[in-house]
Design an enzyme around this catalytic site. Structure first.
Site, PDB file in Angstrom:
ATOM      1  N   GLU A 158       6.455  -0.987 -12.133  1.00  0.00           N
ATOM      2  CA  GLU A 158       5.948  -0.284 -13.302  1.00  0.00           C
ATOM      3  C   GLU A 158       6.858   0.845 -13.809  1.00  0.00           C
ATOM      4  O   GLU A 158       6.456   2.020 -13.829  1.00  0.00           O
ATOM      5  CB  GLU A 158       4.556   0.272 -13.020  1.00  0.00           C
ATOM      6  N   GLU A 351      -0.103  -7.400  -9.589  1.00  0.00           N
ATOM      7  CA  GLU A 351      -1.241  -6.504  -9.365  1.00  0.00           C
ATOM      8  C   GLU A 351      -2.354  -6.869 -10.334  1.00  0.00           C
ATOM      9  O   GLU A 351      -2.106  -7.104 -11.516  1.00  0.00           O
ATOM     10  CB  GLU A 351      -0.897  -5.023  -9.613  1.00  0.00           C
TER      11      GLU A 351
END
Length: 436
Positions: A158, A351
């Site tokens: 991320e 995720e």
């Protein structure tokens, strides 16, 4: 159980099922590693909601065998964890990951390490280009130690959130409020990724990807101002971190804002990937600028931005306040296929999860089942998805939220360190058994 009354459709043979964690959020044993920007950040009063730190967290460094046994009992194929850069740089630090990887292999669980999940050594700075080269050296060193047993690697987790929350808005480590002056941080992370891909390839790695967070951006209305604001937000959150990797170019107007020889850097950034990791939680509804700019993932946005984030109405929300919109995952994946075509590698959902309290966490089961159905719809529509990882195995230190949010399939008592599998753990175990 949801698996009995309304079973999920079968996923393809060879589909990879896993769970994810990250080093800073679970490892603890802070005294056995170097300091990260998150250690410095949590030392500052008021930065973490409950005033806590990750000094102990889940004490995973000492309890990893118990946690691998939970993985084996769950029946997952793979475990995505991260390698703490400050621990890897410390004497004996890589020895912990040696032992963890050996334990995973003995349990028949594929290790999938992420080389950077936000815990930058405190002496480094992503605003500096040299940090990208330092990261490549970190990747080379870790691969040399673990590569004989680790076929699958993730470079970064991320970079969008690390850039925006940590450097633009200042609510995550290192706590900088640079707003759009944070763009070099994004560029240097992407460059670090490309250099790490080259280092991993040189070490013999055969399966390399990245874990980028993405979500559909929906305009608040059909009005031109709302559509333009949504397009800008989509560039900022999605295309800024996908286009350079997949197309070898920045979105229009962005490249000239980046430092260095951008054209040469993009050749490195666009090194071919074996899979593209997607972290997905929720879509975003965006409108024209307003006096109430809204929030980003629960973080209030400052005034003066060229967009505002609006509430998605008539949807349940998680304990984090995030809307539950499973069909947005189908929308995201089919949209990515349409946008990137044959430049898009196979996708892995690296995720997907939610924060809910309680051991009988039926809301989490509903959330995961809904998103897996949405994922299956994307597969049926022709999107090449190869795996799915739940966030997270354990309740953990949830960054600026401290221990106030519980994402785990396994409950952790942070006083006693007792692990207790939740209803969602049993549900996921049954689901995996039914898929085989």
């Amino acid at each position: 159980m949801a698996t009995e009354s309304n079973p999920l459709p079968p996923f393809p043979a060879g589909f990879r099922w896993g769970v994810s964690t990250s080093a800073h959020q679970i490892e603890g044993a802070v005294e056995t590693r170097g300091r990260s920007v998150w250690d410095a950040f949590t030392d500052r009063p008021g930065r973490v909601r409950d005033g806590s730190t990750a000094a102990v967290a889940c004490d995973h460094v000492r309890r990893y065998r118990e946690d691998v046994a939970l993985l084996a009992g769950l029946g997952v194929d793979a475990y995505r964890f991260s390698v703490s850069w400050p621990r890897a740089d410390s004497p004996g630090g890589l020895g912990f990951y040696d032992r963890l990887v050996d334990e995973l292999c003995a349990a028949g669980v594929r290790p999938v390490p992420t080389l950077f999940h936000w815990d930058l050594p405190v002496e480094l700075d992503w605003r500096e280009r040299d940090t990208a080269s330092r990261f490549a050296a970190h990747a080379e060193r870790v691969a040399a130690r673990l590569g004989d047993r680790v076929p699958s690697w993730i470079t970064l987790n991320e970079p969008a959130e690390h850039t925006l929350l940590g450097h633009a808005l200042g609510v995550h480590a290192p706590g900088e409020r640079l707003l759009f002056d944070a763009l070099p941080v994004a560029h240097h992370q992407l460059l670090a990724h490309g250099l790490a891909v080259r280092a991993l390839r040189a070490a013999g790695a055969t399966e390399i990807g990245i874990a980028n967070s993405h979500g559909p951006v929906r305009p608040a209305s059909d009005a031109l101002a709302d559509r333009e604001a949504a397009d800008f937000y989509d560039v900022l959150l999605n295309r800024l971190f996908a286009d350079p990797l997949l197309l070898g170019r920045y979105p229009e107007g962005i490249g000239e804002l980046m430092p260095g020889d951008v054209a040469a850097d993009l050749e490195v950034i666009a090194e071919p990937l074996d899979f593209y990791g997607v972290n997905f939680y929720a879509p975003t509804r965006v409108g024209a600028p307003s006096d109430a700019p809204g929030d980003f993932g629960g973080v209030p946005l400052p005034a003066g931005l060229p967009f505002s984030v609006r509430e998605i109405e008539d949807r349940p929300v998680t304990d984090s306040g995030w809307p539950v919109v499973p069909e947005a995952l189908t929308e995201l994946l089919t949209g990515f296929r349409a946008r990137y075509g044959d430049r898009l590698p196979p996708i892995v959902i690296t995720e997907n999860g939610c924060a809910y309290d309680g051991l009988d966490d039926q809301d989490r089961i509903t959330y995961l089942a809904g998103h897996l159905r949405a994922l299956h719809e994307a597969l049926t529509a022709g999107v090449d998805v190869r795996g799915y990882f739940v966030w997270s195995l354990l309740d953990n230190f949830e960054w600026a939220e401290g221990y106030a949010r519980r994402f785990g399939l396994v409950h952790v008592d942070f006083t006693t360190q007792r692990r207790t599998p939740k209803a969602s753990y049993a549900w996921f175990r049954e689901l995996l058994a039914a898929q085989r």
